[in-house]
Scaffold this active site. Structure first.
Site, mmCIF file in Angstrom:
data_model
loop_
_atom_site.group_PDB
_atom_site.id
_atom_site.type_symbol
_atom_site.label_atom_id
_atom_site.label_comp_id
_atom_site.label_asym_id
_atom_site.label_seq_id
_atom_site.Cartn_x
_atom_site.Cartn_y
_atom_site.Cartn_z
ATOM 1 N N ASP A 177 0.854 -1.186 0.000
ATOM 2 C CA ASP A 177 0.000 0.000 0.000
ATOM 3 C C ASP A 177 0.892 1.240 0.000
ATOM 4 O O ASP A 177 1.829 1.343 0.801
ATOM 5 C CB ASP A 177 -0.898 0.003 1.243
ATOM 6 N N ASN A 185 -2.998 13.066 -4.151
ATOM 7 C CA ASN A 185 -4.155 13.498 -4.932
ATOM 8 C C ASN A 185 -4.681 14.850 -4.464
ATOM 9 O O ASN A 185 -5.073 15.702 -5.275
ATOM 10 C CB ASN A 185 -5.274 12.456 -4.834
ATOM 11 N N HIS A 190 -5.201 14.492 -9.175
ATOM 12 C CA HIS A 190 -5.319 13.080 -9.535
ATOM 13 C C HIS A 190 -4.390 12.689 -10.687
ATOM 14 O O HIS A 190 -3.970 11.540 -10.791
ATOM 15 C CB HIS A 190 -6.770 12.749 -9.888
ATOM 16 N N ASP A 194 -1.924 9.487 -10.699
ATOM 17 C CA ASP A 194 -1.796 8.487 -11.763
ATOM 18 C C ASP A 194 -0.332 8.266 -12.139
ATOM 19 O O ASP A 194 0.095 7.136 -12.394
ATOM 20 C CB ASP A 194 -2.576 8.928 -13.006
ATOM 21 N N GLU A 220 -4.682 2.291 -4.402
ATOM 22 C CA GLU A 220 -3.212 2.358 -4.373
ATOM 23 C C GLU A 220 -2.596 1.096 -3.767
ATOM 24 O O GLU A 220 -1.468 1.125 -3.277
ATOM 25 C CB GLU A 220 -2.762 3.586 -3.569
#
Length: 320
Positions: A177, A185, A190, A194, A220
């Site tokens: 994680d 974000n 965002h 990405d 994630e």
């Protein structure tokens, strides 16, 4: 378009070579059937073939049968070149696997038309193959990271667990994680998130063994399946992943951003008959330990079938 010409007549080969090159084909020559069959077994074998019926070593009909007995893809279009003109002979050639035939001495215009039909068929088959592979990619891969998607990585894990029972070998899983991903974000947008996810996928792929599998488990989080790997080996793998992910900042526009990951690891040993859910649940518990102890670290827990809990799927999607 590459084309293979197999003919034991040197005169016929020269005529065909000059004619086909004039029409724009890339010509590969074979002087007998055995040489032609060796060429056709290569990965880069031409998809268009002109075979003389009668050749030393191996006839054109024998090559047709061998080609059709193999896997049907990618398709090879075979034009049989023959001096035989009896109806029974031509039927025999087509039943052996030839797509078309032309009689000697051949007419250049007729040959050109027949090859044009073969070229269209080969190109159409290649387009259908590419479209099918694209659909398979969409169905099994995560669109952003190009890793296995959730359903695919779970299928892989279940297959590896079944194989481990047969082979009496361990299977380890690591649940990774990204730390504080929500803040990426929130502060950078965002699009930046990405970029981080894609870069994470690249770094993980560079760090695992060739026969390990990585999938995007959700948001994630990533699931890594490590077949044949005991707990100590899995911990070493996970620590290498941690170091690879945190070792270099990610460039996002004009800024560089450092990010880290927490990883939980567990192992199913032979005879434990672990299920995928139970194994992931145990790795999830180890992951929470890594989060509680400060993140950017690896924690492991031995798998205990009688106490292993199901993974907390909803909770996993909100880790920060």
């Amino acid at each position: 378009m590459r084309i293979l010409v197999a003919d034991d007549s040197i005169v016929s080969r020269h005529v065909l070579d000059a004619t086909l090159r004039k029409w724009g084909y890339d010509v590969v020559m074979a002087s007998d059937g055995e040489e032609a069959w060796q060429i056709l077994q290569r990965d880069d074998a031409p998809r268009l073939v002109i075979l003389d019926w009668m050749m030393p070593g191996m006839t054109g009909l024998e090559i047709c049968r061998l080609v059709r007995a193999r896997a049907p893809e990618p398709y090879i279009y075979i034009l049989l070149l023959t001096s035989k003109s009896h109806r029974e002979d031509l039927i025999e050639g087509m039943e052996a696997g030839a797509d078309d035939y032309i009689t000697k001495p051949f007419d250049q215009h007729e040959l050109k038309v027949r090859l044009r039909a073969g070229t269209r068929l080969v190109e159409l088959q290649a387009e259908l193959f590419a479209a099918r592979e694209a659909l398979r990619e969409q169905a099994t891969k995560d669109w952003l990271t190009k890793l296995w998607n959730r359903s695919s990585i779970l299928d892989i894990l279940m297959r590896e667990l079944a194989r481990s029972e047969r082979d009496v070998s361990p299977v380890s899983v690591a649940l990774l994680d990204l730390d504080h991903f929500k803040s990426v974000n929130d502060t950078l947008g965002h699009y930046a998130g990405d970029i981080v996810l894609r870069e994470t996928a690249v770094r993980m792929n560079d760090s695992v063994r060739q026969y390990d599998s990585i999938g995007r488990y959700g948001g994630e989080e990533f699931l890594i399946v490590l077949p044949g790997c005991d707990l100590s080996g899995a911990i070493s793998q996970a620590e290498r992943l941690c170091g690879r992910i945190s070792g270099t900042p990610v460039t996002i526009g004009p800024t560089e951003t450092n990010f880290t990951a927490s990883i939980g690891v567990t192992t199913s040993l032979p005879g434990q008959s672990a299920t995928a859910d139970a194994l992931i649940g145990r790795a999830d518990e180890a992951l929470y330990q890594a989060k509680r102890k400060g993140r950017n670290r690896v924690e492991s827990l031995a798998f205990e079938p009688e106490t292993a809990s199901a993974p907390q799927h909803e909770a996993l999607t909100v880790k920060v």
